[in-house]
Every structure is written in C-alpha cells, then in structure tokens.
Scaffold this active site. Structure first.
Site, PDB file in Angstrom:
ATOM      1  N   PRO A  55      24.219  59.204  20.447  1.00  0.00           N
ATOM      2  CA  PRO A  55      25.473  59.822  20.075  1.00  0.00           C
ATOM      3  C   PRO A  55      26.767  59.679  21.224  1.00  0.00           C
ATOM      4  CG  PRO A  55      24.052  61.579  20.500  1.00  0.00           C
ATOM      5  CD  PRO A  55      23.331  60.361  20.717  1.00  0.00           C
ATOM      6  N   CYS A  56      26.969  58.571  21.448  1.00  0.00           N
ATOM      7  CA  CYS A  56      28.008  58.238  22.764  1.00  0.00           C
ATOM      8  C   CYS A  56      29.343  58.832  22.463  1.00  0.00           C
ATOM      9  CB  CYS A  56      27.792  56.862  22.920  1.00  0.00           C
ATOM     10  SG  CYS A  56      28.494  55.785  21.747  1.00  0.00           S
ATOM     11  N   TYR A  57      29.515  59.124  21.434  1.00  0.00           N
ATOM     12  CA  TYR A  57      30.942  59.888  21.154  1.00  0.00           C
ATOM     13  C   TYR A  57      30.856  61.151  21.569  1.00  0.00           C
ATOM     14  CZ  TYR A  57      28.452  62.273  17.215  1.00  0.00           C
ATOM     15  OH  TYR A  57      27.513  62.941  16.513  1.00  0.00           O
TER      16      TYR A  57
END
Length: 113
Positions: A55-57
């Site tokens: 989940p790089c967001y």
C-alpha cells in the site's frame, strides 16, 4: 544495504503501515535502518512491483503532503484512497499528525543466517 535489499526492506515496512495510518518516506527509511535514504524509499515505491498488496499510497512526505497526481493514476487518487481508510486532512491538504504511524511499528529486523 544493496539497492535490491533496500527496496525489499521498503516494501516490507510499507506493508506494516496499518489501515487508516500513513508514514513518511523518512519514517520508512529509519525503520529499515537506512535513515539517510528517504529519496531511495521514494524510488522503491515508484517501482512498486505489487501495488495491490504493497500500500504505497499510505506513504506521504514529512509534512503530510501526498504525491503528485500522476503517481497513483489520476488527480486526488491518493487522497481518495486515504480518506476511504478514515485518514483526514487539514485545510492545506496535509495529513493530520495523528494519522502518522509510530516508526517503531514499522521496523524491520533482519535476521542473519
């Protein structure tokens, strides 16, 4: 730490960011034992090999600013994803401080063979 190992450590740390929380690039760098590598954390996230599971967001800059629109496929996509998890922003569009995770929760403890 070699680039491949650094990137893998970044992905492991990012996967530890809880739902509804964010971390800064610097927090990720400190958590993986590379405190001066925040820029490299960004490079790793830009090349995220598995966005569905990494989940790089949930990674923002130290002020709480989200990435430019192109990073997640459109304007305000990162904001929408974070808001869907309950993350809130101030009037300037910065993530509120209480939504930052404690760096200790992200630490990666490498084991040597």
């Amino acid at each position: 730490m070699q680039e491949r190992g650094l990137f893998a450590a970044v992905y492991r740390a990012v996967c530890k960011i809880p739902y509804g929380k964010v971390a800064s690039y610097g927090q990720i760098a400190r958590a993986i034992g590379a405190p001066r590598c925040a820029r490299q954390v960004g490079w790793a996230l830009h090349g995220n090999p598995d966005p569905e599971h990494i989940p790089c967001y949930r990674v923002v800059n130290r002020a709480g600013r989200v990435s430019p629109a192109f990073a997640f496929g459109g304007e305000n996509v990162q904001i929408r994803l974070l808001e869907e998890e309950g993350v809130r922003f101030d009037e300037r569009g910065l993530v509120l401080p209480e939504f930052f995770v404690d760096t200790a929760a992200l630490e990666i403890h490498e084991t040597k063979p």
